[in-house]
Every structure is written in C-alpha cells, then in structure tokens.
Design a protein around this motif. Structure first.
Motif, mmCIF file in Angstrom:
data_model
loop_
_atom_site.group_PDB
_atom_site.id
_atom_site.type_symbol
_atom_site.label_atom_id
_atom_site.label_comp_id
_atom_site.label_asym_id
_atom_site.label_seq_id
_atom_site.Cartn_x
_atom_site.Cartn_y
_atom_site.Cartn_z
ATOM 1 N N UNK A 1 48.404 33.337 45.764
ATOM 2 C CA UNK A 1 49.000 32.243 45.494
ATOM 3 C C UNK A 1 50.336 32.065 45.575
ATOM 4 N N UNK A 2 51.605 32.348 46.184
ATOM 5 C CA UNK A 2 52.744 31.295 47.331
ATOM 6 C C UNK A 2 51.803 31.299 48.164
ATOM 7 N N UNK A 3 51.198 32.003 48.931
ATOM 8 C CA UNK A 3 50.797 31.091 50.185
ATOM 9 C C UNK A 3 49.683 30.904 50.539
ATOM 10 N N UNK A 4 48.423 30.680 49.019
ATOM 11 C CA UNK A 4 47.666 30.112 48.759
ATOM 12 C C UNK A 4 48.194 28.145 48.381
ATOM 13 N N UNK A 5 48.771 28.326 48.055
ATOM 14 C CA UNK A 5 50.102 27.110 47.710
ATOM 15 C C UNK A 5 50.147 26.389 48.699
ATOM 16 N N UNK A 6 50.784 27.220 49.445
ATOM 17 C CA UNK A 6 51.490 26.547 51.097
ATOM 18 C C UNK A 6 50.341 25.905 51.398
ATOM 19 N N UNK A 7 49.025 25.771 52.094
ATOM 20 C CA UNK A 7 48.531 25.519 52.451
ATOM 21 C C UNK A 7 47.440 23.855 51.850
ATOM 22 N N UNK A 8 46.812 23.151 52.501
ATOM 23 C CA UNK A 8 47.109 21.842 52.152
ATOM 24 C C UNK A 8 45.448 22.022 51.507
ATOM 25 N N UNK A 9 45.125 21.222 50.691
ATOM 26 C CA UNK A 9 43.749 21.220 49.229
ATOM 27 C C UNK A 9 42.739 21.260 49.406
#
Lengths: 246, 202
Positions: free
Chosen positions: B130-138
């Motif tokens: 989840x941490x890494x997903x949130x670092x991605x552009x939307x």
C-alpha cells in the motif's frame, strides 16, 4: 548483453500477463534466455507481479445496496390509483362543464328574442314581428326594412279575430264561386301564410339547466375518487418506504 | 446469477435487480477503491458513490464487460475523491483506537483461519504494498490495481480507465518497475514467504 530498453520492459510485462502475440512470445523468450539483463528484468517484474497478487482481498465493510431514496426511485403508482385519479379528474371536468352549461343557458334565456330573418335581413324585421300581417298580401321580396310602418301597425290580436270571420265567409261563399270570392280566400290564405312565417308564436323561453342532483353526484364522485386516489398513493408510498428500510 | 437479465431489469428501473449486482461486485469495487485511495472510510464512500452513479447511468451500458464498466465508475469516484482530498486535510491511513494510536493489526484483518504470525506477515505485506502504491501517480496506480490486484485483462483495464490499450501496457510496465524499486526497500522486512518469489522462468 545490452541494457534493456523500456520497450523490452513493456514486452516482458505483456509476456507475464499472456498478452503478447504468439509470434513475439518465442522470439522474446529466446532473447531472455540469451541475455542476463533481460532475464533479471523478467525475474524482478514477475516477483513484483506475484507479490501484488498476494495482496489479501478485503471484504466490504458493509453492504452497498441502494435504497430507493439513494437511487432517486419513487414508489410505482398502483393501477387503482391511476383509475381513481382519472375518475376524479373526469368528474371534476364534467362538473365544471355543467356549471358552464347552466351559465350559458341563463344568458340565452335573458337575451332578447331574435327574429328569424328569412332572408329579409336585419333589425327592421324585429319590428315587423310585433305587428300583424298587412291587409293585402305583399310581395316577399327582401328588404324588410322597407316595409311601410302604417300598414303593419294593427295589433296581432286583431288579425286573429279577423281570421275567423274570413274563414266563415270562405265557407259561405263556396257555393257560389265568383272571381271576387275566389280572390278573397287566396288573399286570406296569403295573409295567414305571411303571419305564420313572419309572426311565429313567441313561447316563453325556459332556460336550459343541468339538474342539481347531477351536479351534486359529480361533486361527490370527484371528491370520493380523489380521496381514494390519495389514500391508495399514500399507502403505496408507505409500503415502499418500509420495504426499502429492510 | 444471470447477469445479463439483472442488467436488463436494472435498466428498466428494477432496483432489486441492481442491488443483486451490487452484492456480487461490492467486494471488488471496495478493494479497488481501497488500493487506490489507501483509506477505508474514503474507499467506502467512493464505492457507494460509484454504485449510485452506476445505477443512474446504467442505461448507458451497451454491453461488454459489466465489471469493467463498474470499475470505471469506481476509478472515477476515486479520482474525484483524490481531488477533494487535495483540498482538505488528510486523515491517518491506519485506523486509530480510542487513544489516537494507530492499530497495528486492525480488526478487518482478523481471519480465524490464520495464525497470529501469518496475520502479522499479511499485515506487513499489505502495509508495504500500500505504501508503494500510494507513491505511484494516480493513473499508474489505477492500472496496476485493476490488472494485478483485480486480475483484469488489458482490454478490461483499458475500458475501465478509458485509455487506449497501448497506454495501459505502457503504464502497467512503468508501474511494475517503480513498485519493484519501492518494494526493494521493504524486501528485507518482508516475511520469507513473500521474498524472492517468482513465476516459472520462460
């Protein structure tokens, strides 16, 4: 050994998902087998993909079903509601029409009696109706306004009185017909004919009126049907609301 | 469940039919929203909004994958929520207890079939991803969630995010590369069961 381009990364990603065209699959697999850099990228992407697919699936914390209010849905109107609503509207319309008919009938009764024109045209004939027939038959040639007033001044009662003797004399003279005698009946007949056409009996006009009981019945029907429609709709809405809360 | 019949009935205003579709897809939509937004409350709000929008616009559904069509509504709801989020103060990603402390293993992770160690491992993995997903552009995040978390194929993902197929391929590859880099930082922290796993080499 070459540094993999982004195009290569795209192809490997598609290969992992089974979205690569068949002819490209064998070629890419050969390149991966021959190139350690490509093999490393393949390994990393497949690990990442596998890890993402291990992410646990959560259950929804609650049901997301929609209530009619959320969906903006209204309770469907029962057929009986539509029937009663129509009946109420129809009875109301008829009631209004009866009032209109009564009003128009009253107006017509109060209006001065209009004379039949018989092609003689216009207002002067109204005066002609109030007077008896002329002493002699006159040609019926239009232009009622041109009839001389003095000839038409005798009262209508007199004309009726004079008609009876004329009839008697016609009978008494019938035995010995003469030219002059023959002229009399024809003259009288013409006069009567004139009277009958120009002076119809003016009966007392009775105003048209819709019976009161019919209006009352329509009013009661409109109110009862309207009330029933409202009650049925209220019941349907309440039932729909209870159902949606479940 | 005859999905086509339910969709047909829902298109004629049958709310019960639509609610049966809701029950069938609510977990998928909620998980998608949760992975994109990273917050339970907002994910629930976005899911509800998505279903309301879907019911109102169901007559615009002209066939194809209904799941992809629903996913499109939920990704749009998530984009709206993210835009709102930028204008408002943020809230913690993890649930808090009464003492305003983050709950390490929230109750939604409770699964009677898992041992405490397994639960801990799953929680660690989820936290890292989840941490890494949130670092991605939307846009990247939506594509990788739909393809890798929901397991949709490229055509469905393209329909869901209303983007050409080539763009989906490109975004997915970039997203996986970035996730790989991000997860490297967590690699040592991840449980052994989730380390160095790979699919069979070609």
């Amino acid at each position: 050994m070459t540094t993999p381009s982004f195009r290569d990364v795209e192809l490997i990603s598609a290969l992992l998902d089974g979205q690569l065209p068949q002819q490209d699959v064998a070629r890419l697999q050969l390149r991966i087998a021959a190139d350690p850099e490509l093999a490393a990228v393949y390994q990393q992407l497949s690990q990442t993909r596998a890890l993402l697919r291990k992410l646990p699936t959560r259950r929804a914390p609650r049901n997301f079903t929609l209530t009619p209010k959320m969906a903006g849905v209204k309770a469907p109107a029962p057929r009986s509601f539509l029937l009663f609503r129509f009946a109420s509207a129809f009875a109301s319309l008829l009631l209004v029409l009866t009032f209109a008919a009564n009003g128009l009938g009253q107006l017509a009764a109060n209006a001065p009696a209009a004379a039949p024109a018989y092609g003689m045209g216009g207002g002067p004939m109204t005066e002609a109706m109030e007077v008896p027939a002329p002493a002699e038959p006159r040609p019926q040639s239009g232009g009622g306004g041109e009839i001389e007033q003095p000839a038409l001044s005798a009262p209508s009662d007199a004309s009726e009185d004079s008609a009876a003797p004329t009839e008697e004399s016609t009978h008494s003279l019938a035995a010995e017909p003469t030219e002059s005698v023959e002229e009399i009946p024809s003259a009288k007949a013409g006069e009567q004919d004139y009277q009958s056409r120009q002076m119809p009996e003016a009966p007392a006009r009775k105003a048209f009126r819709v019976p009161g009981w019919l209006q009352l019945a329509l009013l009661v029907t409109a109110l009862l049907a309207g009330g029933a429609a409202w009650f049925i709709n209220w019941q349907a809405q309440a039932r729909f609301g209870r159902k949606s809360k479940k | 469940m005859n999905e086509s019949a339910l969709i047909h009935d829902a298109q004629h205003g049958d709310l019960d039919a639509f609610n049966r579709l809701v029950l069938a897809y609510q977990d998928a939509l909620y998980n998608t929203a949760l992975r994109i937004l990273g917050d339970e409350e907002r994910a629930a709000d976005a899911t509800q909004e998505a279903f309301i929008s879907a019911f109102r616009a169901i007559n615009s559904f002209r066939g194809g994958s209904f799941k992809a069509w629903l996913m499109r509504t939920v990704t749009n709801a998530c984009y709206d929520e993210l835009r709102r989020q930028k204008r408002r103060p943020t809230t913690p990603l993890e649930p808090e207890n009464d003492d305003d402390e983050e709950i390490e293993s929230p109750r939604w992770l409770a699964d009677s079939s898992m041992s405490p160690e397994e639960k801990f491992e799953v929680a660690e993995l989820e936290h890292a991803i989840q941490h890494c997903l949130e670092a991605l552009p939307t846009d990247f995040r939506a594509v990788v969630v739909l393809a890798d978390v929901q397991g949709m194929d490229y055509a469905e993902v393209a329909a869901a995010v209303h983007t050409p197929l080539g763009t989906v391929k490109s975004r997915l590859a970039r997203a996986r590369l970035r996730l790989r880099e991000c997860l490297q930082d967590f690699w040592e922290l991840l449980p052994a069961a989730f380390r160095l796993e790979s699919e069979a080499a070609p």
